[in-house]
Design an enzyme around this catalytic site. Structure first.
Site, mmCIF file in Angstrom:
data_model
loop_
_atom_site.group_PDB
_atom_site.id
_atom_site.type_symbol
_atom_site.label_atom_id
_atom_site.label_comp_id
_atom_site.label_asym_id
_atom_site.label_seq_id
_atom_site.Cartn_x
_atom_site.Cartn_y
_atom_site.Cartn_z
ATOM 1 N N SER A 1 -5.558 -30.522 -12.340
ATOM 2 C CA SER A 1 -6.920 -30.937 -11.989
ATOM 3 C C SER A 1 -7.986 -30.358 -12.900
ATOM 4 O O SER A 1 -9.149 -30.740 -12.801
ATOM 5 C CB SER A 1 -7.223 -30.519 -10.551
ATOM 6 O OG SER A 1 -6.216 -31.010 -9.695
ATOM 7 N N ASP B 1 -2.856 -38.034 -2.274
ATOM 8 C CA ASP B 1 -3.814 -36.970 -2.538
ATOM 9 C C ASP B 1 -3.165 -35.669 -2.078
ATOM 10 O O ASP B 1 -2.267 -35.677 -1.237
ATOM 11 C CB ASP B 1 -5.095 -37.208 -1.745
ATOM 12 C CG ASP B 1 -6.241 -36.361 -2.239
ATOM 13 O OD1 ASP B 1 -7.108 -36.903 -2.969
ATOM 14 O OD2 ASP B 1 -6.264 -35.130 -1.939
ATOM 15 N N HIS C 1 -10.042 -37.157 1.944
ATOM 16 C CA HIS C 1 -11.316 -36.440 1.873
ATOM 17 C C HIS C 1 -12.468 -37.231 2.481
ATOM 18 O O HIS C 1 -13.576 -36.748 2.577
ATOM 19 C CB HIS C 1 -11.669 -36.125 0.417
ATOM 20 C CG HIS C 1 -10.760 -35.107 -0.205
ATOM 21 N ND1 HIS C 1 -9.573 -35.450 -0.816
ATOM 22 C CD2 HIS C 1 -10.850 -33.760 -0.297
ATOM 23 C CE1 HIS C 1 -8.989 -34.371 -1.280
ATOM 24 N NE2 HIS C 1 -9.742 -33.309 -0.974
ATOM 25 N N CYS D 1 -10.604 -34.071 -5.349
ATOM 26 C CA CYS D 1 -10.008 -35.250 -4.714
ATOM 27 C C CYS D 1 -9.228 -36.069 -5.729
ATOM 28 O O CYS D 1 -9.738 -36.471 -6.771
ATOM 29 C CB CYS D 1 -11.134 -36.118 -4.110
ATOM 30 S SG CYS D 1 -10.538 -37.735 -3.592
#
Lengths: 620, 383
Positions: free
Chosen positions: A329, A368, A374, A387
């Site tokens: 991420s 996710d 989310h 997310c």
């Protein structure tokens, strides 16, 4: 007597005298011919060929003895010594001064430890060398042995202790992967090095800055032109050219930050790279575990080396520049920026995240990390809370080609150009790459996982720090540098190593960059941010992004072991960030192998690094 | 100048001594001043060079000074013996010499791989050295028995006289000395006036015999020396080393030389045997071509003086003997310089009067004593 004389008178005196005189004249001619021959020969040698023989005579008696230059020292940015030259003591014996060698050995063994191996090697050397040359019997005497011998030196004429300079790293393991080490020149290096310049030099930089700055650290060899006799004994020095000592090298490394980072990574496997985004200066470069470079200087013992080389923790492996990890991420801010700059999303655009994403005509659910989803997500929130679904959607809109070209601008997929060798370029996948290497077409699903830093994506900790710097810099690409300055010995002036700017990313809208920086600030400053906990008590604002990269499969050749395998399959923990948010002074990347979540493991390490740099550098 | 002194020189020294002064005693002796002066200059030059070649070693210097002094005294003593006395004793000397050579072969000391020395208890003695004088004396005596040029049978007899000691010495083995003694005998033959055809024939026979000598008489080390001489560079660190280093020393001396005590080849041990056989290279290196001109001039002066003595000798024995002595001296010089400068193979011949070493100086000075004796004992002839 009368008989004698009468016999003479009987002869033809005149004829005999005439004949004899004739022969005397021939004798004179003979003498002159021989004399002329000798003179001609001398003329030929001494006058006609004088220069030729002068050269031969010079070559006979004059030889060059190299004087090895002193290797430059290495300091950190604040002048803390990282590499120095310490005297190492050798016990030397001049055979011609010793009458009874065996008796000498017996007496020497009372004060100095001499092994049978030493003795054999010494005797072998003795058979090959001239008697007047001092030969080493024992290397690396310890202080106690030196002291014991010095007191009784008068009892040992012809035996002496010689001091040579040996490289020493006073900080031990600290910064070893940046610093590198020197070792004895091996055969391959011997062929590559300039024979004239390395005449007499025994050690050469093997790794790190010791290797990359070798030319400057080494200095220029000096020489003594000496007159020697036929046995090779030096009679006198004709000319001496002092060697030029190597430059002292100052690194951008801040020992305090380096130590803090290493302490934070203690007992873990991982890497930390911290750099000044504006100048590219590497503040700390950590790869853990490390090793003590001092063991390599005079040849590491085979067992010790094998332990290091075969250890599962790979202490010799420089993770910071060679380790290739899925960035996870941590690349989301850049993907987000790609979306903004390509006008695909806006700050207000929001997407509903229900825990998974699906491609059209495909049942596969791209999940996710948060199973329940989310909810409604803007880009800011998606970065703040990391997310995945938002970025699946955005990546699909961007497509792999735009992702590839935009991520390239941040240095992914190519070497940063740092001033040490061995750097890996990581891997930034593209259609072309997949066709050439995998011989397959690109699938849309691969675009999705590329967008969250998984899949084929690989980056080194250095690349992550560099990319974070470029982001913090609003697109200015400054090549990372370990070298800070050079100082000529015996002078005070520092010659700074100027930052090198590789380029500048064209900015479509500055507000897009502001938006991303703010989003990264929220990762720490917002209570909903994934790294909110590291911002507590900070005297400065931090922008950052956590990452948790999945590790796929079991490495080849490893036996199945539940405990071990589970550990090895645990996710890599990552964090990238910079601080202060306004006018950033430091960008950092942290990777902890199998460390679990980036938020829990990597982010706190980054905080410690930032603290140690920003707080110490602003004592007021 | 020299000629005008001749008439005074003739008088026996006993007459002069009666006048009572020390100078009178010296003047009355049978000394050839020119020869004496030439030899003295050479000996002094030799000492100057030896000082440098020996590495300024006074022990060496002192030994050489003592030897030279003994040699000069011996020369003057020999000069007092009238030539007819020498002629009378010649066959006896020759017989004694042959006996000594046989003794060497039977129980001589071995030195450097060859039997050359006879140990007489107090000192060691090399009979072959003695034969360097005795052989030409014997050959001269033999040919002076009858008129010259000799008849063929007498010539053969003379050759036998030469060959016996030559073969004995060659068997020691000492090929260099054997050849030099053969040459000394050969020079006597030359002065007897034998025809050029015969001389040419001898040279032809020697040339033809060379392969025989090479394969049968020469030792491997002797053959090696010749091979090395022919191509020293094939073995620069082994046997070729001497010649190469010697040529470097000579060549690097140039016109003016490197200066006394400053020869790098000599002073730094590159030049082997530098105070003995290779001392000429030291002179060439330190004093250059000019120094060599001076040295060779002194040698030439002595040789020309010897030739004058030969020319003025009054009977066959003295003529043949002095002629041989002078040419042998020239040959020593030529062989030594030729060997040191790479013209000839390395044979152990010292540079007369300059090289460090005892026996050869003594022999040489006895020969010069004989020359002096021949010259100073001439009878005045009516003009």
């Amino acid at each position: 007597m009368a008989q004698f004389e009468s016999r003479i008178t009987l002869r033809d005196h005149l004829r005999e005298s005439h004949l004899f005189s004739n022969r005397v004249i021939f004798a004179v001619v003979f003498v002159f011919v021989l004399m002329a021959t000798l003179l001609l020969r001398m003329f030929s040698l001494q006058v006609a060929n004088h220069e030729h023989y002068t050269t031969l005579s010079q070559n006979n008696r004059v030889s060059l003895i190299p004087i090895v230059p002193t290797r430059g020292l290495i300091y950190d940015k604040n002048g803390v010594v990282l590499a120095q030259n310490l005297p190492s003591f050798t016990l030397e014996i001049t055979p011609e001064k010793i009458s009874d060698m065996d008796e000498l050995l017996t007496r020497l063994r009372e004060i100095v430890d001499v092994t049978d191996e030493d003795w054999t090697r010494f005797n072998k050397l003795r058979n090959q060398s001239a008697k007047f040359k001092a030969l080493p019997l024992r290397y690396r005497l310890n202080q106690e042995e030196v002291a014991r011998f010095s007191v009784r030196q008068h009892e040992f004429p012809g035996v002496a202790i010689e001091a040579q300079l040996t490289r020493h790293y006073p900080m031990g393991e600290l910064g070893v992967h940046a610093l590198g080490y020197v070792g004895r020149i091996n055969e391959r290096e011997l062929k590559e090095l300039d024979a004239a310049d390395y005449n007499g030099t025994t050690h050469v930089g093997k790794n790190g800055v010791e290797k990359s700055y070798e030319d400057l650290l080494h200095g220029d060899v000096g020489f003594k032109r000496v007159e020697t006799n036929a046995q090779g004994r030096v009679v006198r020095v004709l000319e001496e050219k002092r060697p030029v000592p190597g430059h002292h090298l100052y690194l951008n490394i801040d020992t305090r930050v380096q130590a803090a980072a290493e302490a934070a990574l203690k007992n873990l496997r991982g890497a930390v790279v911290a750099m000044d985004p504006g100048t590219g200066q590497i503040i700390s470069l950590v790869s853990m575990p490390g090793f003590d470079p001092n063991t390599f200087v005079n040849g590491i013992e085979t067992d010790a080396f094998n332990d290091l080389a075969t250890s599962k923790k790979q202490p010799l492996f420089n993770r910071a520049i060679k380790g290739r990890y899925p960035p996870g991420s941590t690349i989301k801010p850049m993907i987000g920026l790609a979306g903004l700059e390509n006008d695909l999303v806006h700050g207000a655009t929001s997407i509903n995240c229900n825990g998974y994403f699906q491609l059209k005509n495909d049942d596969h659910k791209y999940r996710d990390w948060k199973r329940e989803g989310h909810g409604d997500m803007t880009l800011l929130a998606a970065i703040r809370e990391s997310c995945d679904v938002y970025f699946y959607d955005l990546s699909l809109n961007l497509g792999i080609d735009r992702i590839y070209s935009f991520m390239s601008l941040f240095g992914f997929g190519k070497r940063t150009g740092i001033d040490i060798v061995g750097e890996s370029g990581g891997l930034l996948p593209s259609r072309t790459w997949k066709r050439q290497v995998k011989h397959e077409m690109w699938y849309p699903g691969e675009t999705l996982i590329t967008g969250i830093g998984q899949g084929f994506n690989l980056a080194t900790p250095l690349q992550l720090a560099f990319a974070t710097s470029v982001l913090a810099n609003y697109g200015l690409q400054v090549i990372p540098k370990l070298g800070y300055a050079l100082r000529t010995p015996n002078t005070d002036t520092l010659n700074y190593i100027e930052p090198v700017i590789a380029g500048k990313i064209p900015i479509v809208k500055k507000s897009n960059w502001d938006y991303i920086v703010t989003s990264m600030d929220r990762v720490i400053s917002s209570p909903r941010g994934t790294a909110n906990h590291i911002g507590r008590g900070a005297q400065y604002r931090i922008a950052g992004k956590t990452g948790t990269a999945q590790v796929f499969g079991i490495k080849q050749g490893e036996a199945y072991n539940k405990e071990e395998t589970e550990l090895h399959l645990r996710d890599h923990a990552l964090f990238v960030g910079f601080a202060p948010v306004k006018n950033p002074k430091i960008a950092v990347s942290v990777i902890v192998e199998n460390g679990g979540s980036g938020s829990a493991t990597a982010a706190p390490i980054a905080r410690k690094v930032l603290d140690s740099y920003l707080l110490q550098n602003n004592p007021s | 100048m020299i000629n005008s002194n001749q008439s005074q020189k003739y008088r026996p020294w006993v007459d002069r001594r009666k006048k009572g002064s020390a100078m009178g005693f010296v003047r009355g002796m049978n000394i050839d001043k020119s020869l004496f002066l030439g030899l003295l200059v050479l000996a002094i030059l030799g000492l100057v060079v030896l000082y440098s070649a020996s590495g300024q070693d006074w022990a060496t210097m002192n030994r050489q000074i003592i030897r030279l002094t003994i040699a000069f005294v011996l020369m003057l003593l020999v000069a007092q013996i009238p030539p007819h006395q020498l002629a009378f004793w010649t066959p006896w000397f020759f017989g004694l010499g042959l006996l000594l050579l046989l003794a060497v072969l039977a129980f001589g000391d071995v030195g450097k791989g060859a039997q050359r020395w006879l140990n007489l208890g107090i000192f060691r003695f090399q009979p072959s050295e003695l034969m360097k004088i005795v052989v030409p004396m014997m050959v001269a005596w033999y040919f002076s028995e009858k008129g010259i040029p000799p008849k063929f049978t007498r010539l053969l007899g003379g050759i036998v006289i030469i060959m016996i000691p030559v073969v004995l010495i060659a068997k020691q083995p000492d090929l260099g000395t054997a050849l030099l003694i053969g040459a000394a005998g050969g020079f006597v033959l030359f002065f007897t006036g034998i025809s050029w055809w015969l001389i040419g024939g001898f040279i032809g026979i020697i040339a033809a015999a060379a392969p025989l000598v090479w394969f049968n008489l020469m030792h491997s080390y002797q053959r090696q020396r010749v091979l090395t001489f022919l191509n020293p560079e094939t073995d620069p660190l082994g046997s070729g080393y001497h010649i190469i280093q010697s040529k470097i020393a000579i060549g690097s001396g140039g016109v003016f030389g490197k200066g006394w005590l400053n020869g790098t080849q000599s002073q730094l041990d590159f030049l082997p045997e530098r105070s003995t056989d290779f001392i000429f290279a030291v002179i060439a290196e330190e004093f250059g071509f000019l120094g060599i001109l001076v040295l060779l001039s002194v040698f030439l002066f002595i040789i020309l003086r010897g030739i004058r003595i030969t020319f003025q000798a009054q009977d066959t024995y003295t003529r043949l003997l002095s002629g041989s002595i002078v040419l042998t001296f020239m040959i020593y010089l030529f062989v030594n310089v030729g060997m040191v400068s790479g013209l000839l193979p390395v044979v152990g011949v010292p540079l007369p009067l300059i090289s460090y070493g005892g026996t050869s100086v003594v022999t040489l000075m006895i020969a010069f004593g004989i020359l002096m004796s021949i010259h100073t004992h001439r009878k005045l002839l009516p003009s």
